[in-house]
Structures are given as structure tokens and as C-alpha cells.
Design a protein around this motif. Structure first.
Motif, short mmCIF file in Angstrom:
data_model
loop_
_atom_site.label_atom_id
_atom_site.label_comp_id
_atom_site.label_asym_id
_atom_site.label_seq_id
_atom_site.Cartn_x
_atom_site.Cartn_y
_atom_site.Cartn_z
N LEU A 19 34.69 31.24 28.83
CA LEU A 19 34.71 31.10 27.19
C LEU A 19 33.40 30.58 26.69
O LEU A 19 33.21 30.52 25.75
N ASP A 20 32.92 29.66 27.70
CA ASP A 20 31.74 28.83 27.38
C ASP A 20 30.64 28.66 28.61
O ASP A 20 30.50 27.75 29.17
N VAL A 96 38.29 52.18 28.54
CA VAL A 96 38.94 51.12 28.55
C VAL A 96 38.27 49.80 27.51
O VAL A 96 39.08 49.21 27.01
N LYS A 97 37.03 49.87 27.69
CA LYS A 97 36.23 48.89 26.74
C LYS A 97 36.67 49.20 25.35
O LYS A 97 36.70 48.43 24.38
N ASN A 98 36.78 50.49 25.00
CA ASN A 98 36.94 50.93 23.69
C ASN A 98 38.34 50.64 23.42
O ASN A 98 38.86 50.15 21.99
N ALA A 99 39.38 50.51 24.09
CA ALA A 99 40.82 50.32 23.97
C ALA A 99 40.90 48.87 23.87
O ALA A 99 41.54 48.23 22.92
N GLY A 103 36.61 42.03 21.77
CA GLY A 103 36.53 40.92 22.56
C GLY A 103 35.78 41.20 23.73
O GLY A 103 35.29 39.94 24.38
N TYR A 104 35.89 42.00 24.54
CA TYR A 104 35.30 42.34 25.66
C TYR A 104 33.85 42.09 25.32
O TYR A 104 32.84 41.50 26.29
N ASP A 108 31.18 39.41 27.17
CA ASP A 108 30.04 40.21 27.91
C ASP A 108 28.78 39.76 27.36
O ASP A 108 27.79 39.28 28.28
N LYS A 109 28.62 39.46 25.96
CA LYS A 109 27.21 38.89 25.59
C LYS A 109 27.11 37.37 25.97
O LYS A 109 25.99 37.14 26.26
N ARG A 110 28.16 36.75 25.64
CA ARG A 110 28.19 35.28 26.20
C ARG A 110 27.61 35.08 27.59
O ARG A 110 26.86 34.53 28.08
N LEU A 111 28.17 35.86 28.59
CA LEU A 111 27.87 36.07 30.00
C LEU A 111 26.37 36.07 30.29
O LEU A 111 25.62 35.73 30.87
N THR A 112 26.29 37.41 29.53
CA THR A 112 24.61 37.92 29.68
C THR A 112 23.67 37.02 29.22
O THR A 112 22.75 36.69 30.06
N ALA A 113 23.80 36.35 27.98
CA ALA A 113 23.01 35.32 27.68
C ALA A 113 22.86 34.11 28.63
O ALA A 113 21.48 33.85 29.13
#
Length: 197
Positions: A19-20, A96-99, A103-104, A108-113
Motif C-alpha cells: 500500500l505504501d 480480470v483487470k477490467n473486473a 484499485g488494481y 500498479d502505479k504505486r509499485l511502478t513509481a
């Protein structure tokens, strides 16, 4: 009531808070190991080995270099790391991502950064580079779909677009043991980091 655990213990000994996430808790050995054992296409592929996200990432980086032959090492590294968050969140197929919903995407954006910052890249890469990486990703997906995932060319064309044959010339889908893919992913990352200085 106890707060649910939101971190994962890595083989390096790091604890990655999903989460962080912080860059100091990210190690390339954990990324390479995790991606080498995560199957693309939910494992629904031909062959004696699953087609790993590590193997896919190596192919995407090769295709990216064909699309952007003058791209500096940092953008080549961004291409190699384009699916790096999947070392902890797995590879979800698009339906699955669409479903799951937004939140997914946020996770993904937090981890990528955090991953980008850890390896000397900007948290968010330029849109033009991101588009080139996405194009390489779609070429790889088309190759995977038609060679190992049971799609006919018409289906693959509809979902991924028919790629320029020059971008695929001489490239093949490699199905091999996870430890081999892990080793090549780690080696390629080290070479790009060295090239970045």
C-alpha cells in the motif's frame, strides 16, 4: 480489530509494503525471481514450461529497441521493467483487470513509481516513451497469442493489431526453466544500469 497485513516478505529479506511501497525495499533479485515464476496467460500456453513475465519482459525490451533504436539505456530499462510490479501482484489477464477495476491500476502505479525511483528512472516516464513500450508489449502479446496461447492470426489481429513483421524478424518465444529466465533478466538489468552510469 487488527489491521490486515499489507506487506510481503521477499527472499532478499526485504518487507515490501504494497500500500505504501518505498524504493529502498525493492531489489532486482526479488523482481527477477518473482517474474520468472509468474506465468503469462494464466499458464494457458503450450510447452513444457510456463511462459514467464520475465521472459516476456526480455522480449518486450528487444522489440522496444527496434521501435526506438536510439533510445538511451534508461528507457530500455523502463521497457524491461514495464511489468515489474507483477513480481508481487501477479499477472492478471486484461478481463480480470477490467473486473477488478481501478484499485488494481492504483496499486500498479504505486509499485511502478517506487520501482522506477529505485533504479534511477522518473516515477512516471514520458508519454511518448510509454506509448513505444506499449507498442512493443502489443507486438509481444501478438507473438505469444499466435505461437503459444492458441489464438489464430485473425483473433490476435483483433485484440493486439497486426504487427510490422520487421519488428518480429528473428525473434522467437522462448519457453525455458524459470532460473534461466531469472538469470537473463538479472544480467540484462545489470548491463542497462551500468550503461546508465
Amino acid at each position: 480489530m487488527a489491521k490486515p497485513r499489507a506487506w510481503q516478505k521477499m527472499l532478499s529479506g526485504r518487507r515490501l509494503d504494497l500500500l505504501d511501497p518505498t524504493p529502498v525495499d525493492i531489489e532486482i533479485s526479488d523482481i527477477a525471481h518473482g517474474l520468472a515464476f509468474v506465468a503469462r496467460w494464466n499458464g494457458q500456453t503450450l510447452g513444457d514450461y510456463a511462459y514467464s513475465v520475465a521472459e516476456h519482459s526480455l522480449l518486450v525490451e528487444q522489440i522496444f529497441r527496434r521501435i526506438a533504436p536510439k533510445a538511451p539505456a534508461k528507457w530500455q530499462l523502463a521497457a524491461l521493467l514495464h511489468d515489474a510490479p507483477e513480481y508481487v501482484i501477479g499477472d492478471m489477464i486484461s478481463p480480470v483487470k477490467n473486473a477488478v477495476g481501478p484499485g488494481y491500476d492504483e496499486l500498479d502505479k504505486r509499485l511502478t513509481a517506487a520501482i522506477h525511483i529505485r533504479f534511477g528512472l522518473p516515477a512516471a516516464i514520458p508519454v511518448a516513451i510509454k506509448r513505444q513500450i506499449k507498442k512493443a508489449d502489443k507486438v509481444s502479446a501478438w507473438m505469444e497469442a499466435t505461437q503459444i496461447a492458441g489464438f489464430d492470426m485473425g483473433e490476435a489481429d483483433r485484440f493486439f493489431g497486426r504487427p510490422d513483421p520487421a519488428l518480429m524478424d528473428g525473434l522467437t518465444i522462448r519457453l525455458r526453466a524459470p532460473l534461466e529466465a531469472r538469470s537473463d533478466y538479472t544480467t540484462r538489468t545489470a548491463a542497462l544500469l551500468e550503461a546508465m552510469g
